[in-house]
Write an enzyme that holds these catalytic residues in place. Sequence first.
Site, PDB file in Angstrom:
ATOM      1  CG  ASP A  19      29.798  28.093  38.102  1.00 52.39           C
ATOM      2  OD1 ASP A  19      30.046  29.252  38.674  1.00 52.39           O
ATOM      3  OD2 ASP A  19      30.842  27.594  37.920  1.00 52.39           O
ATOM      4  CB  ILE A  20      32.758  26.594  33.587  1.00 53.36           C
ATOM      5  CG1 ILE A  20      33.272  25.925  32.563  1.00 53.36           C
ATOM      6  CG2 ILE A  20      33.665  27.496  34.491  1.00 53.36           C
ATOM      7  CD1 ILE A  20      34.025  26.581  31.635  1.00 53.36           C
ATOM      8  CG  ASN A  73      31.336  35.236  46.290  1.00 51.16           C
ATOM      9  OD1 ASN A  73      30.858  35.166  47.496  1.00 51.16           O
ATOM     10  ND2 ASN A  73      31.435  34.174  45.605  1.00 51.16           N
ATOM     11  N   GLY A  92      35.556  36.745  47.643  1.00 45.17           N
ATOM     12  CA  GLY A  92      35.839  35.589  46.906  1.00 45.17           C
ATOM     13  C   GLY A  92      35.312  35.874  45.309  1.00 45.17           C
ATOM     14  CD  GLN A  93      32.643  40.462  42.281  1.00 43.19           C
ATOM     15  OE1 GLN A  93      32.727  41.450  43.322  1.00 43.19           O
ATOM     16  NE2 GLN A  93      32.239  40.947  41.120  1.00 43.19           N
ATOM     17  CB  SER A  94      37.117  35.126  40.627  1.00 46.24           C
ATOM     18  OG  SER A  94      35.883  33.959  40.040  1.00 46.24           O
ATOM     19  CG  HIS A 138      28.582  36.416  39.225  1.00 44.02           C
ATOM     20  ND1 HIS A 138      29.623  37.341  39.125  1.00 44.02           N
ATOM     21  CD2 HIS A 138      29.064  35.545  40.050  1.00 44.02           C
ATOM     22  CE1 HIS A 138      30.708  36.981  39.664  1.00 44.02           C
ATOM     23  NE2 HIS A 138      30.418  35.731  40.241  1.00 44.02           N
ATOM     24  CG  HIS A 144      27.547  32.097  42.809  1.00 39.17           C
ATOM     25  ND1 HIS A 144      28.602  31.276  42.017  1.00 39.17           N
ATOM     26  CD2 HIS A 144      28.118  33.028  42.988  1.00 39.17           C
ATOM     27  CE1 HIS A 144      29.676  31.830  41.931  1.00 39.17           C
ATOM     28  NE2 HIS A 144      29.526  33.094  42.331  1.00 39.17           N
TER      29      HIS A 144
HETATM   30  P1  5GP Z   1      32.863  34.606  41.823  1.00 42.95           P
HETATM   31  O1  5GP Z   1      33.937  33.767  42.271  1.00 42.95           O
HETATM   32  O2  5GP Z   1      33.337  35.640  41.115  1.00 42.95           O
HETATM   33  O3  5GP Z   1      31.797  34.669  42.802  1.00 42.95           O
HETATM   34  O4  5GP Z   1      32.028  33.488  40.714  1.00 42.95           O
HETATM   35  C1  5GP Z   1      32.664  33.331  39.465  1.00 42.95           C
HETATM   36  C2  5GP Z   1      31.995  32.014  38.816  1.00 42.95           C
HETATM   37  O5  5GP Z   1      31.896  31.818  37.396  1.00 42.95           O
HETATM   38  C3  5GP Z   1      32.511  30.693  39.450  1.00 42.95           C
HETATM   39  O6  5GP Z   1      31.847  30.036  40.012  1.00 42.95           O
HETATM   40  C4  5GP Z   1      33.237  30.137  38.175  1.00 42.95           C
HETATM   41  O7  5GP Z   1      33.252  28.899  38.158  1.00 42.95           O
HETATM   42  C5  5GP Z   1      32.532  30.618  37.024  1.00 42.95           C
HETATM   43  N1  5GP Z   1      33.119  30.676  35.752  1.00 42.95           N
HETATM   44  C6  5GP Z   1      34.194  31.353  35.639  1.00 42.95           C
HETATM   45  N2  5GP Z   1      34.498  31.267  34.142  1.00 42.95           N
HETATM   46  C7  5GP Z   1      33.546  30.798  33.607  1.00 42.95           C
HETATM   47  C8  5GP Z   1      33.151  30.365  32.200  1.00 42.95           C
HETATM   48  O8  5GP Z   1      33.828  30.585  31.287  1.00 42.95           O
HETATM   49  N3  5GP Z   1      31.917  29.874  32.047  1.00 42.95           N
HETATM   50  C9  5GP Z   1      31.042  29.713  33.012  1.00 42.95           C
HETATM   51  N4  5GP Z   1      29.909  28.958  32.690  1.00 42.95           N
HETATM   52  N5  5GP Z   1      31.419  29.858  34.283  1.00 42.95           N
HETATM   53  C10 5GP Z   1      32.483  30.451  34.581  1.00 42.95           C
END
Ligand code: 5GP
Length: 112
Positions: A29-30, A85, A91-93, A98, A100
């Site tokens: 994760d970034i 999520n 909280g899905q973005s 995916h 975590h």
């Molecule tokens: P969500 O909020 O959808 O459950 O999780 C999305 C995850 O993707 C977040 O933890 C966020 O840090 C990660 N993420 C978003 N953009 C990038 C990216 O460009 N590269 C990587 N490696 N992770 C990303």
Amino acid sequence: MDCLFCKIINGEIPSQLIYEDEQVYAFHDIDPKAPIHFLVIPKKHIATLNDMQTSDEPLIGHCVFTAQRLAKELGCQDGFRVVMNCNELAGQSVFHIHMHILGQRQLQWPPG
Ligand code: 5GP
Ligand code: ZN
């Protein structure tokens, strides 16, 4: 398709790859929320867990087993958390499903 994780899978956007095979892609994760925080995604684009079909069951099972295997390889054998999520309310973005995987610190419950 304008999907961030599809772009990561096809190499358009760089990532710190941990593992890939024909079906799954795993990368760090970034913006890590624990000393170990990586994501396991299916290569097939599925927007949310609500969009999963019965035919995706083996694929998601493979994602879960990959998560378990990589968590151990990355030193999380004593404990780790797997989170998915589903939709903005949770909280899905990024709208490509995916998992975590978080580890190597004491995690609290319940999550926020
Ligand atoms: P969500 O909020 O959808 O459950 O999780 C999305 C995850 O993707 C977040 O933890 C966020 O840090 C990660 N993420 C978003 N953009 C990038 C990216 O460009 N590269 C990587 N490696 N992770 C990303
Ligand atoms: Zn996608």
